[in-house]
Design a protein around this motif. Sequence first.
Motif, PDB file in Angstrom:
ATOM      1  N   THR A   1       7.202  60.637  83.633  1.00 15.15           N
ATOM      2  CA  THR A   1       7.424  60.303  82.210  1.00 15.15           C
ATOM      3  C   THR A   1       6.505  58.735  82.503  1.00 15.15           C
ATOM      4  O   THR A   1       6.133  58.605  80.834  1.00 15.15           O
ATOM      5  CB  THR A   1       8.941  60.259  82.007  1.00 15.15           C
ATOM      6  OG1 THR A   1      10.082  61.014  82.232  1.00 15.15           O
ATOM      7  CG2 THR A   1       9.145  59.173  81.127  1.00 15.15           C
TER       8      THR A   1
ATOM      9  N   THR B   1      14.599  63.149  81.254  1.00 19.51           N
ATOM     10  CA  THR B   1      13.193  63.712  80.394  1.00 19.51           C
ATOM     11  C   THR B   1      13.766  65.131  80.629  1.00 19.51           C
ATOM     12  O   THR B   1      13.267  65.670  81.216  1.00 19.51           O
ATOM     13  CB  THR B   1      12.467  62.839  80.295  1.00 19.51           C
ATOM     14  OG1 THR B   1      12.020  61.790  79.968  1.00 19.51           O
ATOM     15  CG2 THR B   1      10.809  63.610  79.396  1.00 19.51           C
TER      16      THR B   1
ATOM     17  N   ILE C   1       9.304  62.892  72.866  1.00 16.31           N
ATOM     18  CA  ILE C   1       9.290  60.865  73.256  1.00 16.31           C
ATOM     19  C   ILE C   1       8.262  60.168  72.963  1.00 16.31           C
ATOM     20  O   ILE C   1       7.102  60.685  72.566  1.00 16.31           O
ATOM     21  CB  ILE C   1       9.326  60.745  74.695  1.00 16.31           C
ATOM     22  CG1 ILE C   1       7.883  61.542  75.314  1.00 16.31           C
ATOM     23  CG2 ILE C   1      10.663  61.585  75.259  1.00 16.31           C
ATOM     24  CD1 ILE C   1       7.981  60.892  76.874  1.00 16.31           C
TER      25      ILE C   1
ATOM     26  N   ASN D   1      13.551  59.102  73.645  1.00 16.81           N
ATOM     27  CA  ASN D   1      13.877  60.941  73.218  1.00 16.81           C
ATOM     28  C   ASN D   1      14.040  61.417  71.669  1.00 16.81           C
ATOM     29  O   ASN D   1      14.127  60.291  70.804  1.00 16.81           O
ATOM     30  CB  ASN D   1      14.222  61.651  74.074  1.00 16.81           C
ATOM     31  CG  ASN D   1      15.986  60.944  73.943  1.00 16.81           C
ATOM     32  OD1 ASN D   1      16.216  60.287  72.612  1.00 16.81           O
ATOM     33  ND2 ASN D   1      17.130  61.652  74.961  1.00 16.81           N
TER      34      ASN D   1
END
Length: 150
Positions: A60, A91, A97, A126
Amino acid sequence: MLYLEDLHVGDRFISRAYEMTVDEIKQFAHQFDPQPFHTNEIEAANHPIFKGLAASGWHTSAVTMRLWTECFPVAYGLIGSEAQVRWPRPTRAGDQIHVEVEITEIKPSKSKPDRAIVSYTTETLNQNGEAVLLGNTKILVFSKNYRPDL
């Protein structure tokens, strides 16, 4: 490209959306963070915290870095001097995202007037607007007067 003179406290930058895929999550994890909740859906489903496949926080973070470079194009690059990061929720595969950056401080150098340390907050969100990464970062930013060859 953005220079020091272009930036002000309160400026915001918003990136495009990026989709996290199962294949990408597993590939990153196998190479850099080989834990079962990142590499194996069956084992991940039984994990007491994640209850399903989750991207590595470092994955991420890497995607966040990519999105930073696209939406916050600082001249000479995003040269980090300090960072603090949190991952408040996992995530997941299929998450779309995006990054929202806000400049919180600009501290000019006392000895080199052609540069400053710029602080900013990051929210990586998100598709539901839920934060998957929260960060505080400091970068070195140069003015238009900076001459690297001198």
